[in-house]
Design an enzyme around this catalytic site. Sequence first.
Site, PDB file in Angstrom:
ATOM      1  N   CYS A 355      12.650   0.516   2.531  1.00  0.00           N
ATOM      2  CA  CYS A 355      12.925  -0.837   2.000  1.00  0.00           C
ATOM      3  C   CYS A 355      14.309  -1.352   2.367  1.00  0.00           C
ATOM      4  O   CYS A 355      14.534  -2.560   2.363  1.00  0.00           O
ATOM      5  CB  CYS A 355      12.857  -0.841   0.482  1.00  0.00           C
ATOM      6  SG  CYS A 355      11.398  -0.113  -0.234  1.00  0.00           S
TER       7      CYS A 355
HETATM    8  O1  KQY Z   1       9.726  -1.935  -1.403  1.00  0.00           O
HETATM    9  C1  KQY Z   1      10.531  -2.647  -0.848  1.00  0.00           C
HETATM   10  N1  KQY Z   1      10.286  -2.977   0.398  1.00  0.00           N
HETATM   11  C2  KQY Z   1      11.676  -3.304  -1.542  1.00  0.00           C
HETATM   12  C3  KQY Z   1      11.922  -2.997  -2.944  1.00  0.00           C
HETATM   13  C4  KQY Z   1      12.718  -4.082  -3.586  1.00  0.00           C
HETATM   14  C5  KQY Z   1      13.059  -3.841  -5.001  1.00  0.00           C
HETATM   15  C6  KQY Z   1      13.963  -4.867  -5.564  1.00  0.00           C
HETATM   16  N2  KQY Z   1      14.660  -4.459  -6.701  1.00  0.00           N
END
Ligand code: KQY
Length: 368
Positions: A355
């Site tokens: 992420c």
């Molecule tokens: O899973 C993702 N690609 C991003 C997670 C974002 C979480 C925001 N607090």
Amino acid sequence: MSQQRKTLPAEDGFSMPGEHQPHSEVWMSWPMRPDNWRMGAKYAQQAFVAVASAIARRTPVVMLVNHAQYANARMQLPAQIKVVEMSYNDCWMRDMGATYLLNQAQQRRGVSWQFNAWGGLVDGLYFPWDLDNAVAEKMLNLTEDDIYCAPFILEGGSIHSDGEGTLYTTEECLLHPSRNPGLSKRQIETHLQNYLGIDKVVWLPQGLYDDETNGHVDNIMHVVKPGEVVLTCCDDPSDPQYAISKKAYQVLSSQSDAKGRAIKIHQLPMPGPLYMSEQEAEGIEPSAGMKRQAGERLGASYANFLISNGQVIFPLLDERTDQQARDVLQQAFPEHQLIGVEAREIVLGGGNIHCITQQIPRSKSLAG
Ligand code: KQY
């Protein structure tokens, strides 16, 4: 200089490569929000430095940094990591960054999606998100790649491409009322075909249990290479993740990919379940959108790793399961070097290594 294209990527012959293909750079952005990261992001910053340093062994890393944090980031990051000042609201490059595409001649362009902080005014995590929403176009300008502006909401963490026509996603996220409520499943598939140049969408019903992204696919599975994936599995029938992973397994094992191949599934163990401690919760400033309470279950998964140029940078999450996860990943990636990075501080912010990173595929114009 990059230009805005008014055509569709698929009609121009562009498609999304797989993460296992060569990268020219990986981009990240520096954490700083005190309502998402405990202790003013001090510990998260250390984890981001560790992730960036691991990637940088094989792939150049660019770190975006807000003006207020520039000096701090520059001081903490190794010299070979390029630091670029940019405005943003939080630091999830997978979701706010551009999705890069290649054509047959290995020329590169990119897509800028609409971003609404995982749900906008319905169930988004913060407001405003306008600076995040502007990052993809700025990124494409800096890398001098032409831009397709997609007219719908999508986060990079909600899709995985195998680079050979198959896209993996979840119904939970892409059909969620907080994303594109005016579009049917069929219309969303058409958009994905047009903007990513793919031929087939494999729809998992749900992502990881209690994931604040509404079930991003990158937190439950990952593509190893065409026809092969890793999937987070759960062996406790009383855990809500058990049924979710079981359904995902059934979908993956009963479908073929875009090239007609059966999909080979490597089963990853699930860490924990892990929960936020009192001490961790105390260090986070309260906010309207993000529930950050002691005892809250964390969306932790070993599937949320990055493949980059022969390395797999994966999260260390739980000493009871880390070795088992490493073994499964090493079997799935026998030729890759595995690097485990302590990732709990990233998980506390709601995501993980995949992420916070966004790879830029190697193009012909950027040889090497
Ligand atoms: O899973 C993702 N690609 C991003 C997670 C974002 C979480 C925001 N607090």
